[in-house]
Every structure is written in C-alpha cells, then in structure tokens.
Design a protein around this motif. Structure first.
Motif, short mmCIF file in Angstrom:
data_model
loop_
_atom_site.label_atom_id
_atom_site.label_comp_id
_atom_site.label_asym_id
_atom_site.label_seq_id
_atom_site.Cartn_x
_atom_site.Cartn_y
_atom_site.Cartn_z
N GLU A 1 85.97 -33.57 2.29
CA GLU A 1 86.62 -34.88 2.41
C GLU A 1 86.36 -35.52 3.77
OE1 GLU A 1 88.35 -32.05 1.46
OE2 GLU A 1 88.20 -32.46 -0.68
N SER A 2 86.40 -34.70 4.82
CA SER A 2 86.16 -35.26 6.16
C SER A 2 84.71 -35.68 6.33
CB SER A 2 86.58 -34.28 7.26
OG SER A 2 85.75 -33.15 7.29
N ILE A 3 83.78 -34.95 5.73
CA ILE A 3 82.37 -35.34 5.78
C ILE A 3 82.18 -36.68 5.09
CG2 ILE A 3 80.04 -34.75 4.99
CD1 ILE A 3 80.92 -31.76 5.36
N ARG A 4 82.80 -36.83 3.92
CA ARG A 4 82.72 -38.11 3.20
C ARG A 4 83.36 -39.24 4.01
NH1 ARG A 4 83.45 -34.43 -1.14
NH2 ARG A 4 81.64 -34.47 -2.52
N ALA A 5 84.48 -38.96 4.68
CA ALA A 5 85.15 -39.97 5.48
C ALA A 5 84.30 -40.36 6.69
CB ALA A 5 86.52 -39.46 5.94
N LEU A 6 83.69 -39.40 7.35
CA LEU A 6 82.81 -39.70 8.48
C LEU A 6 81.63 -40.55 8.05
CD1 LEU A 6 82.87 -36.18 10.17
CD2 LEU A 6 83.70 -38.30 11.20
N LYS A 7 81.11 -40.27 6.87
CA LYS A 7 80.03 -41.06 6.30
C LYS A 7 80.51 -42.49 6.00
CE LYS A 7 77.63 -41.01 1.92
NZ LYS A 7 78.41 -42.06 1.43
N LYS A 8 81.65 -42.60 5.36
CA LYS A 8 82.19 -43.91 4.97
C LYS A 8 82.53 -44.77 6.18
CE LYS A 8 85.65 -46.05 2.02
NZ LYS A 8 86.74 -45.84 1.07
N LYS A 9 83.08 -44.15 7.23
CA LYS A 9 83.48 -44.89 8.43
C LYS A 9 82.30 -45.20 9.35
CE LYS A 9 88.17 -43.10 8.45
NZ LYS A 9 89.15 -42.27 9.17
N GLY A 10 81.12 -44.66 9.04
CA GLY A 10 79.93 -44.97 9.82
C GLY A 10 79.62 -44.02 10.96
N TYR A 11 80.42 -42.97 11.13
CA TYR A 11 80.11 -41.98 12.16
C TYR A 11 78.85 -41.22 11.79
CZ TYR A 11 84.70 -42.82 14.15
OH TYR A 11 85.80 -43.40 14.72
N PHE A 12 78.70 -40.91 10.51
CA PHE A 12 77.46 -40.31 10.00
C PHE A 12 76.65 -41.46 9.40
CE2 PHE A 12 79.16 -35.74 9.03
CZ PHE A 12 79.34 -35.54 10.38
N ARG A 13 75.50 -41.74 10.00
CA ARG A 13 74.69 -42.88 9.61
C ARG A 13 73.63 -42.52 8.57
NH1 ARG A 13 73.46 -43.56 15.34
NH2 ARG A 13 71.33 -43.69 14.58
N GLN A 14 73.42 -43.46 7.65
CA GLN A 14 72.41 -43.27 6.62
C GLN A 14 71.04 -43.17 7.27
OE1 GLN A 14 72.46 -46.14 3.46
NE2 GLN A 14 71.01 -44.99 2.24
N ASP A 15 70.21 -42.30 6.73
CA ASP A 15 68.84 -42.01 7.19
C ASP A 15 68.80 -41.30 8.54
OD1 ASP A 15 67.71 -43.13 4.86
OD2 ASP A 15 67.75 -45.13 5.75
N VAL A 16 69.96 -41.01 9.11
CA VAL A 16 70.04 -40.16 10.30
C VAL A 16 70.79 -38.89 9.93
CG1 VAL A 16 70.88 -39.94 12.68
CG2 VAL A 16 69.96 -42.13 11.87
#
Length: 59
Positions: free
Chosen positions: A18-33
């Motif tokens: 859930e936290s990984i998905r939240a980090l992705k959704k909030k933009g901390y984890f960036r697409q293609d990075v």
C-alpha cells in the motif's frame, strides 16, 4: 534483476504494498524512473532506483 513486482519490492524493502502504491500515486516514485507500466498494464518497480531513494541518494 532490474524490475520486480510491487509484491516482491514490498518483501525486499519492508515497505508495504500500500505504501509503495501511495508513493507512486503521490509522485515520490516517478514513472520511467522508479516504476514502469508493462504492455499488459502491470506495474513493475525498478528496485535499484527505489533503494537509492530509500538511502536518500535521489529525491
């Protein structure tokens, strides 16, 4: 191994799925990075980039 599933990333890093998905959704984890979307729609995590983020080497 460059890309892993969210479930495997959770097991390796100790972050919940859930936290990984939240980090992705909030933009901390960036697409293609930090993550990519495969042609079948499945999300894969770049574990090397996530470890660098955890260690504070990348914002």
């Amino acid at each position: 191994m460059k890309y892993i599933t969210i479930q495997k990333c959770s097991e390796l890093t100790g972050l919940s799925e859930e936290s990984i998905r939240a980090l992705k959704k909030k933009g901390y984890f960036r697409q293609d990075v930090h993550w990519v979307k495969a042609p079948n729609g499945r999300i894969f995590i770049n574990v090397k980039e996530v470890y660098e983020w955890i260690e504070g080497k990348k914002a």
